[in-house]
Design a protein around this motif. Structure first.
Motif, short mmCIF file in Angstrom:
data_model
loop_
_atom_site.label_atom_id
_atom_site.label_comp_id
_atom_site.label_asym_id
_atom_site.label_seq_id
_atom_site.Cartn_x
_atom_site.Cartn_y
_atom_site.Cartn_z
N PHE A 193 0.80 -1.23 0.00
CA PHE A 193 0.00 0.00 0.00
C PHE A 193 0.83 1.27 0.00
N ASP A 234 -7.05 1.27 2.20
CA ASP A 234 -8.50 1.13 2.09
C ASP A 234 -9.09 1.72 3.35
N ARG A 262 -8.33 0.94 6.98
CA ARG A 262 -8.00 -0.49 7.12
C ARG A 262 -6.78 -0.67 8.02
N TRP A 283 -0.82 -9.51 2.55
CA TRP A 283 -2.22 -9.10 2.70
C TRP A 283 -2.65 -9.23 4.16
N ARG A 312 -20.48 -6.10 -4.07
CA ARG A 312 -19.93 -4.87 -3.49
C ARG A 312 -20.90 -3.70 -3.50
N LYS A 324 -13.54 5.16 -7.06
CA LYS A 324 -13.41 3.85 -7.73
C LYS A 324 -14.78 3.25 -7.99
N ARG A 382 -14.88 -10.40 -12.24
CA ARG A 382 -14.50 -8.99 -12.39
C ARG A 382 -13.24 -8.77 -13.25
N TYR A 398 -11.14 -3.37 -12.61
CA TYR A 398 -10.56 -4.62 -13.11
C TYR A 398 -11.08 -5.00 -14.48
N ASP A 449 -6.33 -0.68 -10.07
CA ASP A 449 -6.78 -1.53 -8.98
C ASP A 449 -5.67 -2.56 -8.76
N TRP A 450 -5.69 -3.19 -7.63
CA TRP A 450 -4.58 -4.07 -7.25
C TRP A 450 -4.58 -5.34 -8.10
N GLU A 470 -16.72 -8.59 -1.51
CA GLU A 470 -15.89 -8.40 -2.72
C GLU A 470 -15.41 -9.75 -3.25
C1 GLC Z 1 -9.10 -4.53 -4.17
C2 GLC Z 1 -10.29 -3.68 -4.54
C3 GLC Z 1 -10.05 -2.21 -4.38
C4 GLC Z 1 -9.11 -2.00 -3.21
C5 GLC Z 1 -7.76 -2.56 -3.63
C6 GLC Z 1 -6.74 -2.53 -2.49
O1 GLC Z 1 -9.02 -5.66 -4.95
O2 GLC Z 1 -10.91 -3.91 -5.80
O3 GLC Z 1 -11.32 -1.58 -4.16
O4 GLC Z 1 -9.00 -0.63 -2.89
O5 GLC Z 1 -7.84 -3.89 -4.14
O6 GLC Z 1 -7.14 -3.39 -1.47
#
Ligand code: GLC
Length: 736
Positions: free
Chosen positions: A60, A77, A83, A91, A153, A186, A197, A233, A265-266, A486
């Motif tokens: 991040f 996030d 988060r 993760w 979502r 987003k 997705r 995505y 996106d990640w 998600e």
């Molecule tokens: C996730 C999500 C996105 C999030 C990102 C980081 O897959 O799609 O909304 O901010 O990756 O976690």
């Protein structure tokens, strides 16, 4: 040392240097315009430094420029809370003891308040928590349109209507960025379901793209001045949206003049050449699934890392694209980490809990009430609370928006606290949903294991219900996979875990049975006529129980309005009626084409077109008081005006909705479209005049042949209502 301290240290270093060196370089001089600072910093950066700032260095964070004193850049996030920190390249959460947060209500609840002032307060509170946690960009808000009630979502987004989502996202972005924390709106764009997705290629008309799916992003950019946008995505026109030429270069950067950063996106980046040429500015999370797994320390191999550097060195690219990306990243730096006026922020303050409670209370929607609510405190002596969602923590789980909340007051605890000394509050499990309680290393600490069968649980609840004055069932969905989560969509529209049997049995046993649906989505309610009241409770975060108790006992008069249409069955939603979800796999099974066959007719637009009666309409919500609408009229200046009066015995808030109908148009248009709304608070007997100015933009539609918005002169109708199906007044008018 945090960002502002580095900047101050450098400025002091320069200012205390010998006379020959007393000039502070422009990029370090806060008195200089940002663009001046950007150009100066860019001119000092090496190729390696430029490459390093346009891609992640950890899960991040992305690199700053240590040599120049530009700090690393930290994101996190999510849309409704900060988060917990994860390990550098994991993760899993880092297990810190200083990163618990306030969990704010999910954004569908914020949308349900129909109160832009609360959206601003929300953004400010989130910015303060982010600042305290050392985050420079929040990965949110999400504004993808609610197209199917199965989307995992939807709880993170702001409903089915582009105007409502636009009006609510702008103050949220402004509130966040006013304190120097970037919003990253987003997922841009057309990410309206989760199941496939990464493989979905959306096929959609230009009209639906511009009239339904883009407006909230456009408002966030043009009115909210968002500093970042996250690519989605999925694909559009066969190109991945994290490097999509039409969406990013043409629409976002050229048409909307977006001067911020496009963040992938990640794991949403798939190709160096497209990433270079099609508008991606910061690559995150490559070689991961964006949720739980990924290659370790792959950062130098990112598409915009060494492959891009090599391609420049061998002459495949000039540095023109690179410099544009770096300018945007530097602009982001000077708006955030290099903004020395940024405050330190607050974490878990009472003000933040108050905001969470206010949003929750105002977002709760009273869907049905046969004079059962509010709970009569003068007579209620025994209240039975039923359901796993009365006790299950909902701030953990759901995917990337999962949080480590400092506290989460459950509905049962909230009611027990409020009814202490007034009524005995008993609890029956009623059903078993998901007993796990962990997400990326954050555990709820709850032991929800249950050995009894569904029949035994129902029997227990029913027998207790017979002796209760009120039965309050907290059911709905949860944040588990294939629920509101998600990565996957729900498999069907029905309530899971045999809840329908439970609710029907309880309603039979006690006529004062109330169902509180905890979810981010509509669900089937076959027992809708059997229960005395229904409340949409959303995922309300830290203050869930307090807010729900407050509404159920009448301390707060519910004023929430649905941000999406609640149909009786799945086949009444366009994508399912037209077999337009999840799409059709190509022969190679790598791409699934999802054609939005309903075009612009999404939500109530579809219901109106098909003459379907929603179970509960878009914009619907009851109050403990009543409101009367006067006759609407058109003022000399063209404004549409009418008086609203509180004709009940309690103070309350009414959201007056203005829909516009284009009586005759050269292209098909919905019967009506929401174009404005106003929430008014009124004391009993009090009246207020509500005035809507009619702007051309409220009458226009996107003409795909001309590729522009057009207003056709002619007859229009202003429909003013308390919901999409509860029109209280009409005014016809001509537009020249
Ligand atoms: C996730 C999500 C996105 C999030 C990102 C980081 O897959 O799609 O909304 O901010 O990756 O976690």
């Amino acid at each position: 040392m945090n960002a502002s301290k580095i900047a101050i240290a450098l400025a002091i270093a320069y200012s205390t240097a010998s006379p020959a060196q007393t000039t502070i370089p422009p990029y370090l001089d806060p008195s200089k315009e940002i663009e001046t600072r950007v150009e100066d910093a860019l001119s000092r950066m090496t190729l390696d430094e430029k490459i390093r700032v346009i891609h992640a260095q950890s899960k991040f964070s992305s690199a700053g420029v240590p040599r120049l004193g530009l700090p690393d850049f930290w994101t996190d996030d999510g849309p409704h809370g900060v988060r917990p920190d994860v390990l550098w390249d994991e993760w899993e959460q880092a297990g810190q003891t200083n990163d618990s947060c306030v969990a704010f209500p999910a954004l569908t609840c914020l949308a349900a308040t129909w109160n832009p002032d609360l959206a601003s307060l929300y953004g400010t509170a989130l910015a303060e928590e982010a600042l305290y946690r050392g985050k420079d960009m929040m990965l949110g808000p999400g504004v993808n349109i609610y197209r199917t009630p199965l989307n995992g979502r939807n709880f993170e987004y702001m409903g089915e209507d582009p105007l409502l989502a636009s009006e609510m996202v702008v103050p949220y972005v402004r509130g966040l960025q006013a304190l120097g924390v970037a919003a990253c709106v987003k997922h841009f764009a057309l990410n309206n379901d989760e199941e496939y997705r990464n493989q979905v290629n959306v096929v959609v008309s230009d009209r639906a793209l511009h009239e339904i799916y883009l407006p909230a992003f456009k408002a966030a950019v043009e009115k909210g001045k968002a500093w970042a946008i996250m690519g989605a995505y999925n694909l559009y026109k066969n190109q991945h949206n994290c490097h999509n030429d039409i969406l990013l270069n043409k629409i976002l950067k050229q048409d909307w003049k977006f001067d911020g950063v496009v963040v992938s996106d990640w794991g949403g980046t798939h190709d160096t050449d497209e990433a270079v040429r099609n508008g991606l500015d910061m690559e995150f999370g490559s070689w991961t699934n964006g949720l739980s797994w990924g290659a370790s320390n792959a950062y130098d191999n990112y598409y915009l890392a060494s492959p891009y550097k090599k391609a420049i060195l061998c002459g495949q690219y000039s540095t023109a694209e690179l410099d544009d990306k770096v300018r945007r990243v530097l602009r982001l730096f000077f708006r955030t980490t290099m903004d020395r006026s940024r405050p330190a922020g607050f974490l878990c303050s009472e003000a933040h809990y108050s905001t969470a409670r206010k949003v929750a209370e105002e977002g709760i929607v009273l869907l049905k009430n046969d004079n059962v609510l509010p709970i009569d405190l003068s007579s209620a002596r025994r209240v039975l609370v039923v359901g796993e969602n009365a006790v299950k923590m909902m701030t953990v789980g759901g995917g990337s928006s999962s949080l480590k909340a400092q506290r989460e007051i459950s509905p049962l605890d909230g009611l027990r606290a409020r009814l202490q000394g007034i009524a005995q509050v008993d609890y029956a499990r009623g059903y078993v949903g998901d007993v796990t309680g962990e997400y990326n290393g954050v555990t709820t600490g709850q032991d929800l294991t249950e050995s009894r069968s569904a029949d035994e649980l129902i029997a227990e609840a029913v027998s207790m219900a017979r002796a209760a004055d009120y039965v309050i069932v907290f059911g709905g969905l949860n944040k588990s996979d294939y629920q509101d989560c998600e990565g996957h969509d729900r498999k069907d529209f029905a309530l899971p875990y045999a809840q329908d049997r439970l609710v029907a049995a309880l309603a039979q046993a006690n006529k004062r049975t109330v169902f509180v649906n905890i979810s981010g989505n509509a669900v089937a309610m076959p027992w809708v006529d059997k229960v005395g009241a229904i409340v949409q409770g959303w995922f309300l975060g830290s203050e869930s129980g307090t807010a729900l108790a407050s509404v159920l006992v009448g301390d707060a008069n519910p004023s929430g309005r649905l941000p999406f249409s609640w149909m009786s069955s799945l086949d009444q939603y366009a994508p399912h009626a037209l077999n337009a979800y999840p799409g059709t796999w190509r022969d190679d099974k790598k791409i699934i084409d999802e054609e939005y066959k309903e075009d612009i007719f999404v939500g109530y637009r579809w219901a109106d077109k098909q003459k379907l009666k929603p179970l509960f309409a878009f914009g619907h919500g009851l109050s403990y008081t009543t409101f009367e609408y006067g006759k609407a009229r058109r003022a000399a200046n063209g404004d549409i005006c009418l008086t609203v009066r509180n004709t009940g015995q309690r103070p309350g808030a009414e959201t007056v909705q203005l829909y516009i109908r284009d009586v005759k148009s050269s292209l098909p248009r919905p019967v009506k479209e929401l174009k404005a709304f106003k929430k008014v608070w009124l004391q009993p007997g009090e009246s207020a005049e509500v005035v809507f100015a009619i702007e051309p933009s409220m009458l226009s539609f996107f003409d795909d042949a001309k590729q522009e918005w057009v207003v056709e002169p002619g007859q229009f109708e202003a429909l003013i209502g308390a919901s999409a199906t509860d029109i209280r007044a009409k005014v016809a008018f001509d537009w020249k």
